[in-house]
Design an enzyme around this catalytic site. Structure first.
Site, short mmCIF file in Angstrom:
data_model
loop_
_atom_site.label_atom_id
_atom_site.label_comp_id
_atom_site.label_asym_id
_atom_site.label_seq_id
_atom_site.Cartn_x
_atom_site.Cartn_y
_atom_site.Cartn_z
N SER A 124 0.83 -1.20 0.00
CA SER A 124 0.00 0.00 0.00
C SER A 124 0.87 1.25 0.00
CB SER A 124 -0.85 -0.02 1.28
OG SER A 124 -1.45 1.23 1.50
N TYR A 149 -2.07 -0.70 11.07
CA TYR A 149 -2.30 -1.29 9.74
C TYR A 149 -1.12 -0.98 8.81
CZ TYR A 149 -3.75 -1.61 4.92
OH TYR A 149 -3.76 -1.91 3.57
N LYS A 153 1.94 -3.44 6.83
CA LYS A 153 2.34 -3.47 5.41
C LYS A 153 3.84 -3.22 5.28
CE LYS A 153 -1.59 -4.38 3.57
NZ LYS A 153 -1.83 -5.68 2.98
N PHE A 178 -2.45 2.61 -4.62
CA PHE A 178 -2.89 3.91 -4.12
C PHE A 178 -4.36 3.76 -3.67
CE2 PHE A 178 0.61 6.91 -4.15
CZ PHE A 178 1.60 6.00 -4.46
#
Ligand code: NAD
Ligand code: WQD
Length: 339
Positions: A124, A149, A153, A178
């Site tokens: 992400s 979160y 990633k 994105f």
């Protein structure tokens, strides 16, 4: 090819499974359905004429996952499964670390055991944190993430680099999405968040369809063209096709390598609201509210590496996003529960 798709019943996973099946691949989906519905896979079967094999599996349960690999081999794994709500991750950090990190560690372990070392991972743009310069390019520093979160990633990216450095022949594509939005052109599959949507587009769609009274626009005093936040909104079908392109060019990911998937241009919150008002022919009520903590004014990708490595670029703009998103939501006002 025979492909394992984790999280394949979810929003981005289901759109990607359509592209994979239409590309002639065999697909095995594993998903615990914690944030999705098996109806999505019925719809995928209806669209493609082919039903992906489905196993209800929690990736955190290593024994069950091991049995999925015993039924292999798989040529490549596409790993979408995980929890993704930024706000919820602040409330429940342990659940996020457990699901996203342990799920991925189990997956990497089983892949290694099975000798399957081609992986496409849903990373992400959140790994960049607040942008130091725009557009965001892959060499921008990562790790300045502001939520548990986002940290999962970033940590998974770092784990993948370490695993790839063993020289065991890993080829890992870390695809930094994105803002994925919109729905399949058929209107049969789309985003179906549980509870109150966290993200702008599903919220706007629920207002358009009459499920919610108005959209709160978080901040109208940003240094942007109209004062509202700007993001790089990417049609989910373009994103799904990006996975196919990554798979077809996996030899370019020897080791592990990160690539942005975005359009390269930004739209404001008001652009999005106006786009959906036009597509739906309905008034979309909104009210200006305080800025949302953790938001940055503006974020958009430099997508040139994806063009160079994968021959991929986004082909659909905001008008198609709004038309396809509205077709999905108006035909399925309550998402998959409309069935
Ligand atoms: P989603 O919630 O619709 O899909 C994720 C799927 O994983 C769901 O079907 C869910 O049931 C499943 N899942 C969750 N925990 C699991 C577990 N322990 N075992 C097995 N399955 C599990 O989300 P999405 O929007 O399709 O996102 C897919 C991936 O892309 C996620 O990893 C997400 O973090 C990442 N991503 C999403 C966005 C976005 O804005 N949607 C942006 C960047 C990255
Ligand atoms: C977009 C814009 C909001 C809701 C998130 C994650 C990111 C990635 C993609 C997974 C912002 C504004 C929103 C609302 C609003 N996901 N907004 N009213 O925050 O860019 O990205 O999804 O990796 O990690 O953080 O997306 O859709 O929440 O917000 O005004 O009700 O809409 O302030 O400017 P975001 P979003």
């Amino acid at each position: 090819m025979r492909l394992l798709v984790t999280g394949g019943a979810g929003y981005i996973g289901s759109h990607t499974v359509v592209e994979l099946l239409e590309g002639g691949h065999d697909v095995v989906v594993v998903d615990d359905l914690s944030n999705s519905s098996e109806v999505a896979l019925d719809r995928v079967a209806g669209l493609t004429g082919r039903r992906p094999e489905f196993r209800r599996v929690d990736l955190v349960d290593n024994d069950v996952l091991a049995s999925v690999f015993d039924d292999g081999p798989y040529d490549c794994v596409l790993h979408f499964a995980g929890l993704k709500a930024v706000g919820e991750s602040v409330e429940q950090p342990l659940r996020y670390f457990r699901t996203n990190l342990i799920g991925t560690l189990n997956l990497l372990t089983e892949m290694d055991r099975a000798g399957c070392r081609d992986l496409i991972f849903s990373s992400s743009a959140t790994v960049y944190g607040a942008p130091q310069a725009l557009p965001l390019i892959e060499t921008h520093p990562t790790g300045g993430t502001t939520s548990p979160y986002g940290r999962t990633k970033h940590m998974i990216e770092e784990i993948c680099y370490d695993v790839a450095a063993t020289g065991a022949g890993w080829r890992i594509a870390l695809l930094r999405y994105f803002n994925p939005v919109g729905a399949h052109l058929s209107g049969r599959i789309g985003e179906d968040p549980k509870g109150i949507p966290n993200n702008l587009v599903p919220y706007v769609l629920q207002v358009a369809v009459g499920r919610r009274p108005h959209v709160d626009v978080f901040g109208n005093d940003y240094p942007t063209s109209d004062g509202t936040g700007v993001r790089d909104y990417l049609h989910v079908v373009d994103l799904a096709k990006g996975h196919l392109a990554a798979m077809e060019n996996i030899d370019r990911f020897e080791g592990a390598r990160a690539v942005n998937l975005g359009t390269g241009s930004g739209n404001s919150v008001l652009d999005v609201i106006n786009g959906f008002a036009e597509a739906s022919g309905r008034r979309i009520a909104y009210e200006f509210a305080d800025r949302r903590p953790g938001d940055v004014p503006e974020l958009y990708a430099d997508p040139s590496l994806a063009a160079e490595l994968l021959g991929w670029k986004a082909e659909r703009g905001l008008a198609e996003i709004c038309a396809d998103g509205w077709a999905w939501q108006s035909a399925n006002p309550n998402g998959y529960a409309s069935d």
